[in-house]
Design a protein around this motif. Structure first.
Motif, PDB file in Angstrom:
ATOM      1  N   THR A  82       3.982   9.731   1.113  1.00 24.33           N
ATOM      2  CA  THR A  82       3.862   9.326   2.505  1.00 24.33           C
ATOM      3  C   THR A  82       5.262   9.214   3.099  1.00 24.33           C
TER       4      THR A  82
ATOM      5  N   ASP B 279       7.674   6.700   6.278  1.00 26.18           N
ATOM      6  CA  ASP B 279       7.626   5.624   7.266  1.00 26.18           C
ATOM      7  C   ASP B 279       7.295   6.123   8.669  1.00 26.18           C
TER       8      ASP B 279
ATOM      9  N   GLY C 165       4.206   4.004  10.206  1.00 23.52           N
ATOM     10  CA  GLY C 165       4.004   3.052   9.121  1.00 23.52           C
ATOM     11  C   GLY C 165       2.559   2.812   8.741  1.00 23.52           C
TER      12      GLY C 165
ATOM     13  N   SER D 225       0.360   5.007   7.817  1.00 21.61           N
ATOM     14  CA  SER D 225       0.040   5.782   6.619  1.00 21.61           C
ATOM     15  C   SER D 225       0.518   5.050   5.369  1.00 21.61           C
ATOM     16  N   GLU D 226       1.752   4.534   5.389  1.00 24.48           N
ATOM     17  CA  GLU D 226       2.260   3.770   4.246  1.00 24.48           C
ATOM     18  C   GLU D 226       1.333   2.606   3.922  1.00 24.48           C
TER      19      GLU D 226
ATOM     20  N   THR E 288       7.541   7.399  -0.838  1.00 21.48           N
ATOM     21  CA  THR E 288       7.691   7.400   0.610  1.00 21.48           C
ATOM     22  C   THR E 288       9.073   7.953   0.952  1.00 21.48           C
TER      23      THR E 288
ATOM     24  N   CYS F   1      12.573   7.957   3.967  1.00 22.45           N
ATOM     25  CA  CYS F   1      13.280   7.227   5.006  1.00 22.45           C
ATOM     26  C   CYS F   1      14.344   8.115   5.642  1.00 22.45           C
TER      27      CYS F   1
ATOM     28  N   SER G 174       9.731  -0.354   4.691  1.00 23.07           N
ATOM     29  CA  SER G 174       8.655   0.302   3.939  1.00 23.07           C
ATOM     30  C   SER G 174       8.025  -0.658   2.949  1.00 23.07           C
TER      31      SER G 174
ATOM     32  N   ASN H 293       5.760  -2.718   4.987  1.00 27.06           N
ATOM     33  CA  ASN H 293       4.569  -1.954   5.390  1.00 27.06           C
ATOM     34  C   ASN H 293       3.560  -1.863   4.248  1.00 27.06           C
ATOM     35  N   MET H 294       4.066  -1.676   3.038  1.00 27.37           N
ATOM     36  CA  MET H 294       3.212  -1.430   1.885  1.00 27.37           C
ATOM     37  C   MET H 294       2.916  -2.706   1.090  1.00 27.37           C
TER      38      MET H 294
ATOM     39  N   LEU I  27       9.480   0.171  -4.710  1.00 29.41           N
ATOM     40  CA  LEU I  27       8.961   1.509  -4.414  1.00 29.41           C
ATOM     41  C   LEU I  27       9.156   2.403  -5.637  1.00 29.41           C
TER      42      LEU I  27
END
Length: 328
Positions: free
Chosen positions: A53, A55, A60, A62-63, A81, A83, A107, A110-111, A116
């Protein structure tokens, strides 16, 4: 589902995975959480364990949807993800350790994650690859436990080769398909030598290689296949792999002759990519759950014959190479 090692990450990932640029809404349509969750669950049900995915995908959303679904499952699923694309204007000067750290932290918010699995620079300007301080930033983020691995998503083969010089780069995401053969010439061998995981995006050339389009096909005004054919918004190679739409349709007709039978051209286009052992995973997108099934069926197809592989090369040489090969 078959699995391949994603380079230095050590992740054992599904050879056909999921890209989420249009998950939850086709290009030009609003994001739909229910659709996104259905698609992501369908992919995991089928053995997909790597989801890509960014950002900037639906700002965001989708994340958040990807992480929410994965947390609800018992399977181990690796999340990647990206950036950097939020930087406007999108120039090298906008890339700073401070800005990139901020995007990584956003991110994570968001997640709702602490770490990550894979963060990728999202097609930065070429000059960024000459700036060691940018790549050192991700060493600090790893020390802080915010990321496990760094990768790059590139437009140019030369950018990928530059990125590999940094020892903390573990993966390269690149456009590779029947209309974009250049990466197989030098990049693939370099990736193998440096143990770099190769993630293939735009495997169907924005739908051209589905074989379902015609000269009468039209797209919504907000669809990048309408407004970005000449690179008006971002690199034109992201749209139809930079191939002229009508020329691409002519090439598709000849490709279809190489693969007679029940399976659509899209499945063979994905299976063709899997013929290259250097590829770790392919990340076709999906805007409907049934597209997941169609994409994953490609992995079960028999290997292409030498005649079919040579035929794809011949079609590329005849229609495509002269106009796009030198550009990326």
């Amino acid at each position: 589902m078959n699995y391949r090692v994603l380079g230095k990450t050590g992740f054992n990932v599904s050879e056909i995975s999921l890209g989420t640029w249009q998950v939850g809404g086709r290009w030009g349509e609003p994001f739909n959480e229910q659709t996104a969750e259905t698609i992501i669950n369908s992919a995991i049900d089928a053995g997909v364990n790597f989801i890509d995915t960014a950002d900037v995908y639906s700002d965001g959303l989708s994340e958040a949807a990807v992480a929410r679904v994965v947390k609800s499952r018992s399977e181990e699923v690796f999340l990647a993800t990206k950036c950097g694309r939020q930087i406007q204007p999108h120039v090298s000067q906008g890339y700073t350790p401070e800005s990139l750290t901020k995007y990584v932290e956003q991110s994570l918010q968001n997640m709702k994650l602490e770490t990550l699995d894979l963060i990728q620079l999202h097609c930065p300007p070429t000059e960024v690859y000459t700036r060691p301080e940018i790549f050192e930033t991700f060493d600090r983020l790893k020390e802080q436990g915010k990321i496990r691995n760094l990768g790059v998503s590139v437009e140019l083969v030369d950018e990928a080769l530059m990125a590999m010089k940094y020892p903390n780069v573990t993966t390269v995401q690149v456009i590779f398909n029947m209309f974009r053969l250049k990466p197989s010439e030098q990049l693939f061998s370099a990736a193998k030598e440096n143990n770099i995981g190769l993630i293939v995006r735009v495997p169907l050339a924005s739908g051209l290689l589905t074989g379902k389009m015609s000269h009468e096909t039209t797209f919504q005004p907000e669809d990048h296949r309408t407004f970005n054919r000449n690179g008006e918004a971002f690199d034109k190679g992201e749209t139809f792999s930079g191939v002229d739409f009508d020329l691409g349709l002519d090439a598709v007709e000849e490709l279809k002759q190489l693969f007679p039978g029940q399976e659509p051209l899209a499945a063979w286009a994905l299976r063709w990519i899997l013929m290259f052992p250097e590829v770790s995973t392919v990340i076709p997108g999906a805007s409907r759950p049934e597209q997941i099934t169609s994409n994953l069926n490609a992995a079960a197809l028999p290997p292409l014959t030498s005649e079919q592989m040579e035929g794809v090369q011949s079609v590329y040489d005849k229609f495509i190479k002269q106009t796009v090969h030198q550009l990326w």
